[in-house]
Write an enzyme that holds these catalytic residues in place. Structure first.
Site, PDB file in Angstrom:
ATOM      1  N   SER A   1      -3.078   4.429  -6.105  1.00 17.07           N
ATOM      2  CA  SER A   1      -4.557   5.077  -5.895  1.00 17.07           C
ATOM      3  C   SER A   1      -4.966   6.793  -6.959  1.00 17.07           C
ATOM      4  O   SER A   1      -5.980   6.916  -6.170  1.00 17.07           O
ATOM      5  CB  SER A   1      -3.866   5.492  -4.496  1.00 17.07           C
ATOM      6  OG  SER A   1      -4.266   4.507  -3.816  1.00 17.07           O
TER       7      SER A   1
ATOM      8  N   LYS B   1      -7.725   6.754  -9.244  1.00 22.24           N
ATOM      9  CA  LYS B   1      -9.318   7.274  -8.029  1.00 22.24           C
ATOM     10  C   LYS B   1      -9.900   8.284  -8.079  1.00 22.24           C
ATOM     11  O   LYS B   1     -11.192   8.854  -7.980  1.00 22.24           O
ATOM     12  CB  LYS B   1      -9.291   6.643  -6.424  1.00 22.24           C
ATOM     13  CG  LYS B   1      -8.824   5.581  -6.111  1.00 22.24           C
ATOM     14  CD  LYS B   1      -8.146   5.037  -4.612  1.00 22.24           C
ATOM     15  CE  LYS B   1      -7.692   3.903  -4.485  1.00 22.24           C
ATOM     16  NZ  LYS B   1      -7.110   3.401  -3.204  1.00 22.24           N
TER      17      LYS B   1
ATOM     18  N   TYR C   1     -10.869  -1.929 -12.252  1.00 20.79           N
ATOM     19  CA  TYR C   1     -10.042  -1.302 -11.158  1.00 20.79           C
ATOM     20  C   TYR C   1      -8.491  -1.616 -11.091  1.00 20.79           C
ATOM     21  O   TYR C   1      -7.716  -0.902 -10.818  1.00 20.79           O
ATOM     22  CB  TYR C   1     -10.447  -1.886  -8.964  1.00 20.79           C
ATOM     23  CG  TYR C   1      -9.782  -1.033  -7.915  1.00 20.79           C
ATOM     24  CD1 TYR C   1      -9.837   0.091  -7.791  1.00 20.79           C
ATOM     25  CD2 TYR C   1      -8.701  -1.858  -7.626  1.00 20.79           C
ATOM     26  CE1 TYR C   1      -8.366   0.998  -6.952  1.00 20.79           C
ATOM     27  CE2 TYR C   1      -7.591  -1.561  -6.592  1.00 20.79           C
ATOM     28  CZ  TYR C   1      -7.883  -0.034  -6.172  1.00 20.79           C
ATOM     29  OH  TYR C   1      -6.970   1.025  -5.168  1.00 20.79           O
TER      30      TYR C   1
HETATM   31  N1  GLN Z   1      -3.577  -0.389  -6.520  1.00 21.77           N
HETATM   32  C1  GLN Z   1      -3.449   0.119  -5.788  1.00 21.77           C
HETATM   33  C2  GLN Z   1      -4.155  -0.946  -4.516  1.00 21.77           C
HETATM   34  O1  GLN Z   1      -5.151  -1.669  -4.525  1.00 21.77           O
HETATM   35  C3  GLN Z   1      -3.274   1.219  -4.866  1.00 21.77           C
HETATM   36  C4  GLN Z   1      -2.997   1.950  -3.289  1.00 21.77           C
HETATM   37  C5  GLN Z   1      -2.675   2.756  -3.470  1.00 21.77           C
HETATM   38  O2  GLN Z   1      -2.086   3.108  -4.388  1.00 21.77           O
HETATM   39  N2  GLN Z   1      -2.502   2.969  -2.443  1.00 21.77           N
HETATM   40  O3  GLN Z   1      -3.581  -1.529  -3.241  1.00 21.77           O
END
Ligand code: GLN
Length: 321
Positions: free
Chosen positions: A66, A69, A192
């Site tokens: 994440s 992001k 993603y």
């Molecule tokens: N790739 C993970 C997902 O999409 C990332 C989630 C995370 O790090 N909170 O679930």
């Protein structure tokens, strides 16, 4: 920031103080992440002039998850501008878990914020590029500019997640039904998932964060990655949403914009000063690294980084150690 020698001592102390902690669990909803070594623990502090101070497993690679992001949001913000990202992706905390379907339904289909899965998948869909392959390459090279080195995909993590991410596909389909995603939603999920599978170290996280702390110029390479305006916008979003539904607790205790990921990384940014990258795969129930939170909270106090503290002394006395 204190002197380099002092930072080195403080980082070593933080690592030693929290390395014994064993609570929490490694993420296992992505099968490959369940293989993580729970004893791993690394810390790197980067200052805004490119000084790097590490302790523990600072050169061990792990998938960024994440935390990607934050940096993809910055790249998209650079391309689309302040008003467009605010309108289409949003800047408010959903108050719900990072993979919540309900958050979309409660907000009439709006993704609300780019630091949870729905908003991040929508953000990725806006990444410049004529094809998904071009979007992916623009993300990989853009994130490499933040890190100051070419970062690469962990194929095993990518394949493991893509075979088990029905929920993210459902989120993307739901966004499509509300016209809140551009292009093919399954392509957006694929890109993603790739961005989440990029391999980094705590050193990379600290340099990436320090680039946001230094107004968009990577302090190690000296090259501009994004504009100062986009840094400001990205840090504002991280302050309110970077640790999912625990962002308020985090801001209260640590006082730094930050982003966590389920593989155990956290990056915290002190605007104008530098950044902290930590890695420890043992997570709390919201998916945030426990040792990473403890070590960053300690470093924020010891280095006087809390953005709400009026001076270094009050930053140091605000807390239990
Ligand atoms: N790739 C993970 C997902 O999409 C990332 C989630 C995370 O790090 N909170 O679930």
């Amino acid at each position: 920031m204190p002197s380099g020698d002092r930072i080195k001592t403080i980082v070593a102390y933080a690592h030693e103080s929290y390395s014994e902690h064993e609570g929490g669990q490694v993420a296992d909803y992505i099968p490959q992440l369940a293989n993580a070594d729970p004893s791993m623990f690394g810390i790197t502090v980067a200052d805004a002039s490119g000084g790097l101070y590490s302790a523990g497993d600072a050169d061990v690679e792990f998938s960024i998850q994440s935390i990607s992001k934050a940096f993809v949001y910055a790249l998209v913000g650079e391309a689309l501008g302040h008003n467009v990202v605010r309108e289409h992706i949003g800047v408010n905390n959903t108050g719900l878990s990072f993979n919540s379907v309900m958050a979309i339904e409660l907000n009439e289909g709006h993704p609300m914020n780019p630091m949870v899965n729905a908003g991040a998948i929508a953000t990725t869909s806006f990444m410049p590029g004529d094809t998904p392959a071009e979007q992916w390459e623009n993300i990989r090279t853009g994130m490499s500019r933040f890190a100051g080195r070419s970062i690469e995909l962990d194929g095993a993590v990518y394949r493991s997640e893509i075979a088990n991410n029905q929920r993210n596909k459902a989120l993307a389909g739901l966004l499509e039904s509300y016209h809140q995603i551009t292009g093919n939603p399954m392509d957006a999920v694929d890109v993603y998932t790739r961005q989440c599978s990029l391999l980094v170290t705590t050193r990379d996280l600290a340099v990436m964060g320090a680039t946001l702390a230094a107004g968009g110029i990577n302090p190690v390479t000296g090259k501009r990655v994004i504009s100062a305006d986009v840094c400001r916008d990205t840090l504002a979003v991280l302050a309110s949403t970077g640790l999912y539904e625990r962002s308020g607790d985090w801001l209260f205790e640590v006082g730094l914009p930050a982003k966590s990921g389920v593989s155990g990384g956290i990056v915290a940014i002190a605007p104008g000063k530098g950044a902290i990258g930590t890695f420890s795969p043992l997570l709390d129930s919201a998916g945030n690294s426990i040792r990473g939170q403890q070590a960053t909270a300690h470093l924020s106090r010891a280095l006087g980084l809390n953005v709400f503290a009026s001076n270094v002394d009050s930053a140091r006395s605000n807390g239990d150690d």
